[in-house]
Design a protein around this motif. Structure first.
Motif, mmCIF file in Angstrom:
data_model
loop_
_atom_site.group_PDB
_atom_site.id
_atom_site.type_symbol
_atom_site.label_atom_id
_atom_site.label_comp_id
_atom_site.label_asym_id
_atom_site.label_seq_id
_atom_site.Cartn_x
_atom_site.Cartn_y
_atom_site.Cartn_z
ATOM 1 N N GLU A 139 54.433 77.416 168.452
ATOM 2 C CA GLU A 139 54.706 77.732 169.855
ATOM 3 C C GLU A 139 53.430 78.197 170.559
ATOM 4 O OE1 GLU A 139 57.752 80.400 172.597
ATOM 5 O OE2 GLU A 139 57.498 80.898 170.469
ATOM 6 N N GLU A 140 52.667 79.064 169.905
ATOM 7 C CA GLU A 140 51.422 79.565 170.492
ATOM 8 C C GLU A 140 50.443 78.435 170.752
ATOM 9 O OE1 GLU A 140 47.542 82.271 169.208
ATOM 10 O OE2 GLU A 140 49.337 82.285 167.943
ATOM 11 N N LYS A 141 50.289 77.534 169.777
ATOM 12 C CA LYS A 141 49.321 76.454 169.906
ATOM 13 C C LYS A 141 49.741 75.425 170.948
ATOM 14 C CE LYS A 141 46.510 78.277 167.088
ATOM 15 N NZ LYS A 141 45.340 78.986 167.654
ATOM 16 N N ARG A 143 51.640 76.082 173.626
ATOM 17 C CA ARG A 143 51.460 76.717 174.938
ATOM 18 C C ARG A 143 49.978 76.817 175.299
ATOM 19 N NH1 ARG A 143 56.199 78.244 176.886
ATOM 20 N NH2 ARG A 143 57.894 78.865 175.495
ATOM 21 N N TYR A 144 49.121 76.898 174.286
ATOM 22 C CA TYR A 144 47.668 76.977 174.485
ATOM 23 C C TYR A 144 47.119 75.738 175.181
ATOM 24 C CZ TYR A 144 42.712 77.456 172.955
ATOM 25 O OH TYR A 144 41.347 77.551 172.884
ATOM 26 N N THR A 145 47.852 74.627 175.076
ATOM 27 C CA THR A 145 47.380 73.379 175.686
ATOM 28 C C THR A 145 47.767 73.260 177.157
ATOM 29 O OG1 THR A 145 49.342 72.111 175.035
ATOM 30 C CG2 THR A 145 47.513 72.203 173.460
ATOM 31 N N TYR A 147 47.871 75.280 181.097
ATOM 32 C CA TYR A 147 47.392 76.391 181.922
ATOM 33 C C TYR A 147 48.533 77.384 182.143
ATOM 34 C CZ TYR A 147 45.591 79.015 185.897
ATOM 35 O OH TYR A 147 45.191 80.026 186.724
ATOM 36 N N ASP A 148 49.684 76.852 182.538
ATOM 37 C CA ASP A 148 50.884 77.683 182.655
ATOM 38 C C ASP A 148 51.695 77.467 181.384
ATOM 39 O OD1 ASP A 148 53.258 78.951 183.147
ATOM 40 O OD2 ASP A 148 53.771 77.796 184.951
ATOM 41 N N PRO A 149 51.717 78.461 180.482
ATOM 42 C CA PRO A 149 52.404 78.290 179.194
ATOM 43 C C PRO A 149 53.854 77.854 179.324
ATOM 44 C CG PRO A 149 51.135 80.327 179.210
ATOM 45 C CD PRO A 149 51.127 79.811 180.621
ATOM 46 N N ASN A 150 54.484 78.182 180.466
ATOM 47 C CA ASN A 150 55.889 77.846 180.651
ATOM 48 C C ASN A 150 56.111 76.352 180.881
ATOM 49 O OD1 ASN A 150 56.860 80.510 180.355
ATOM 50 N ND2 ASN A 150 56.246 80.978 182.450
ATOM 51 N N CYS A 231 45.321 72.290 182.403
ATOM 52 C CA CYS A 231 44.686 72.256 181.084
ATOM 53 C C CYS A 231 44.591 70.824 180.566
ATOM 54 C CB CYS A 231 45.447 73.180 180.137
ATOM 55 S SG CYS A 231 44.597 73.544 178.572
ATOM 56 N N GLU A 237 51.240 68.724 183.922
ATOM 57 C CA GLU A 237 51.103 70.044 184.552
ATOM 58 C C GLU A 237 50.997 69.985 186.070
ATOM 59 O OE1 GLU A 237 48.742 73.147 182.337
ATOM 60 O OE2 GLU A 237 47.768 71.329 181.617
#
Length: 256
Positions: A139-141, A143-145, A147-150, A231, A237
Motif C-alpha cells: 500500500e505504501e509503495k 501510494r508513493y507513485t 502525488y495525491d496518495p488517495n 507523479c 492523476e
C-alpha cells in the motif's frame, strides 16, 4: 474504471479496441490495468481507433521474462493486426517497450507519446522490490507513485497486492524490473526521428523530472510538457490536463 471493456481474444492476443479511424496504440506499465487509460480512451476514441493490448508480463516463461520478449510480443501483435502509420503511447514500462519498438520499426509509427517512461533511469517500486504478503508495504509503495496518495483506490491496491502475493507473478515482476534497469537506451535515443511528446509529472518519484529532461535532450524531435501536482501516472492523476496536452500535440503535428 472502463465499464466492462469488451476484451477481444485472437489467438495469443487479448486487447480492447474502441472507436474508429487512425490507430492509437496504448501500452501499460508493469502494474498497469486497462482502467489506467480510461480518460484517454473516453476522449480520443471519438477520433481514433484506440487499442490496448494486454501485455503478457505474468504469462511469460520466467527465464524469458524481459523487455526483449515483451517487445517481440508487441511486434507480433502489430503484425497480426497489420497496423501501419499509427501513433504509439506508453506509460512507465510501456514507454520503454514503445521506445524499443520504434527503434526497430520507425517507418511504421507516426508519433510517439511517452509518460513516466523507463529507459534511462527509474526508481523501481520506490527503491525496493515488492515484499510478498505485506499489505502495508505494498500500500505504501503504490501510494508513493501518486502525488495525491488517495488516487490509489483500495481496489487498485488490492489488485497489486494480489499480484505480488502470487509467487510466479512476483518472480516475473522482479525479472521485468531488473530487465528495465539493465536496458539503458541513452546511447540509442538519437536514432529516433519520429515526432515525440513527453508528458511528465513534475513530482514524479519513479522517473524524476530530470529523466524527462534527458529524454527531451536525447530525442531530436521531442517536446517536453510537465504537469504540476502529478507523479508517475499523469493520465490517471491529472486526466484533463493530460488530455489537453495530448490533444494540442496531435493537432499541431502532421502525421507522416
Amino acid at each position: 474504471m472502463l465499464e466492462v471493456p469488451n476484451i477481444i481474444e485472437e489467438g495469443e492476443f487479448k486487447y480492447i479496441e474502441e472507436g474508429e479511424g487512425k490507430v492509437m496504440l496504448l501500452l501499460h506499465g508493469l502494474f498497469g490495468a486497462l482502467s489506467n487509460w480510461e480518460a484517454v480512451v473516453n476522449k480520443f476514441s471519438t477520433q481514433f481507433k484506440v487499442v490496448i493490448p494486454m501485455l503478457p508480463i505474468y504469462e511469460m516463461p520466467v527465464r524469458e521474462t524481459g523487455l526483449t520478449k515483451l517487445t517481440e510480443f508487441v511486434e507480433a501483435f502489430i503484425d497480426h493486426k497489420g497496423y501501419n502509420n499509427f501513433d504509439i503511447m506508453g506509460n512507465s514500462l510501456g514507454g520503454h517497450v514503445a521506445l524499443m519498438y520504434i527503434m526497430k520499426h520507425p517507418e511504421k509509427v507516426d508519433r510517439m507519446i511517452l509518460t513516466g517512461s523507463s529507459g534511462l533511469f527509474e526508481n523501481s517500486m520506490g527503491g525496493s522490490y515488492p515484499k510478498r504478503g505485506n499489505y502495508a508495504f505494498i500500500e505504501e509503495k503504490v501510494r508513493y507513485t501518486f502525488y495525491d496518495p488517495n488516487t490509489a483506490t483500495k481496489e487498485y491496491i488490492d489488485e497489486i497486492f494480489e499480484t505480488t502475493n502470487d509467487v510466479p507473478k512476483c518472480m516475473r515482476i522482479i525479472q521485468m524490473a531488473k530487465s528495465a534497469q539493465r536496458n539503458n537506451l541513452a546511447d540509442e535515443l538519437h536514432k529516433i526521428e519520429n515526432e515525440t511528446l513527453l508528458i511528465w509529472g513534475l513530482n514524479d518519484t519513479i522517473t524524476p523530472p530530470s529523466v524527462g529532461h534527458d529524454f527531451n535532450r536525447l530525442i531530436k524531435n521531442s517536446t517536453l510538457r510537465f504537469i504540476d501536482e502529478c507523479c508517475h501516472a499523469p493520465m490517471m492523476e491529472q486526466p484533463e490536463k493530460y488530455n489537453i496536452i495530448l490533444d494540442e500535440f496531435l493537432n499541431q503535428t502532421v502525421p507522416v
